[in-house]
Scaffold this motif. Structure first.
Motif, short mmCIF file in Angstrom:
data_model
loop_
_atom_site.label_atom_id
_atom_site.label_comp_id
_atom_site.label_asym_id
_atom_site.label_seq_id
_atom_site.Cartn_x
_atom_site.Cartn_y
_atom_site.Cartn_z
N GLN A 170 22.18 -15.20 -49.97
CA GLN A 170 22.01 -15.34 -51.41
C GLN A 170 22.04 -16.80 -51.85
N HIS A 175 13.35 -15.66 -49.82
CA HIS A 175 12.46 -14.51 -49.67
C HIS A 175 13.27 -13.22 -49.61
N LEU A 176 14.28 -13.11 -50.48
CA LEU A 176 15.16 -11.96 -50.45
C LEU A 176 14.49 -10.72 -51.04
N PRO A 177 14.68 -9.57 -50.40
CA PRO A 177 14.18 -8.33 -50.99
C PRO A 177 15.08 -7.90 -52.13
N ASP A 178 14.63 -6.92 -52.93
CA ASP A 178 15.45 -6.46 -54.03
C ASP A 178 16.73 -5.77 -53.56
N ASP A 179 16.71 -5.26 -52.33
CA ASP A 179 17.88 -4.62 -51.73
C ASP A 179 18.05 -5.22 -50.34
N LYS A 182 17.18 -3.70 -46.87
CA LYS A 182 15.83 -3.71 -46.31
C LYS A 182 15.70 -4.68 -45.15
N ASN A 197 13.93 -15.89 -44.32
CA ASN A 197 15.19 -16.29 -44.95
C ASN A 197 16.05 -17.12 -44.02
#
Length: 277
Positions: A170, A175-179, A182, A197
């Protein structure tokens, strides 16, 4: 990291020239002072110079590779070093590193064999613009970590084949996914997200500081010389020993790959006997 294979517990010339970063630099354009080389010959020479089985557009890859930070990132305990400096400089020294292990591994990790992870992490990294040393370092993490460790919680929660913790992702992931769950899959999309990431973090703080964070979280990122384990088998300079061990394994993998490209898909593990922290 490893339960059956993790850094927190014990795990049971042509191609070489192509992999050197210097060969990926755009050659100086020919000038009118060199009339001996015609346009067709120059075109053929450039085509041969860029022959590379790992990527379709090496010039685009080189341009996408940001430099290692030249100043110490905020909070980092060490001056940043890039993977291109760490990996070639690594050398095995039993007095400084954790013991190296190399063996054929027939286990499944997150439902896939080791060769699957080596090839797919390498391919994804190169596709994402990684230098060979960066890609090799990510493969070394996969060889060390094995499957995802689900025993952590809070900011220390681990995700994906590299077991990157929530705090690192974080803070430095772009390029973080919404969850974040994943990241735990083995699909091409999940692997690409994990690789991108990891590269984000490695390039934001330097490969050395990235490995310190991987080993001991924010504590070791900020204070890599601080001992954070009561385990007597953990070295006094553990974060640095972890860094040296992982870069050693990356170098061994890269040398094996340069010597025999088919080793990318085999199940040979280059790891280290790294104790729990």
């Amino acid at each position: 990291m490893i339960s059956s294979a993790s850094s927190r517990s014990n795990p049971s010339s042509f191609l070489a020239s192509l992999l050197k970063p210097s060969t990926r630099t755009q050659p100086a354009p020919q000038t009118r002072t060199q009339p001996s080389e015609g346009a067709s010959a120059a075109a053929l020479r450039n085509k041969m110079f860029y022959t590379d089985s790992f990527e379709s557009s090496p010039s685009a890859r080189t341009q996408s590779l940001p430099p290692t930070p030249t100043t110490r990132p905020e909070g980092a305990g060490s001056d940043p070093l890039g993977a291109d400096a760490l990996v070639p400089a690594s050398s095995h020294d039993a007095s400084k590193d954790y013991p190296a292990l190399s063996y054929a591994d027939d286990k499944q990790y997150n439902g896939q064999p080791l060769g699957f992870w080596k090839k797919n992490v390498w391919d994804s990294a190169i596709k994402s613009g990684a230098a060979p040393e960066e890609a090799a370092l990510l493969v070394a993490q996969v060889m060390q970590e094995g499957g995802t460790d689900f025993n952590k919680s809070g900011d220390a929660t681990n995700y994906g084949p590299f077991n990157l913790n929530k705090d690192l992702l974080q803070t430095y992931g772009k390029h973080l996914p919404d969850d974040l769950q994943k990241l735990n899959g083995s699909s091409p999309e999940a692997i690409d997200l994990n690789v991108r990431n990891a590269l984000d973090a490695m390039r934001a703080v330097g490969a050395n500081n990235y490995l310190h964070h991987v080993r001991g979280g924010r504590t070791n990122f900020e204070h890599p010389g601080q001992r954070i384990s009561d385990n007597p088998n953990v070295k006094g300079d553990d974060a640095f020993a972890f860094e040296r061990s992982l870069t050693n394994n990356a170098r061994l993998f890269l040398e094996a790959f340069q010597s025999n490209p088919s080793s990318l898909t085999d199940h040979q593990r280059f790891a280290s006997d790294i104790p729990n922290i």
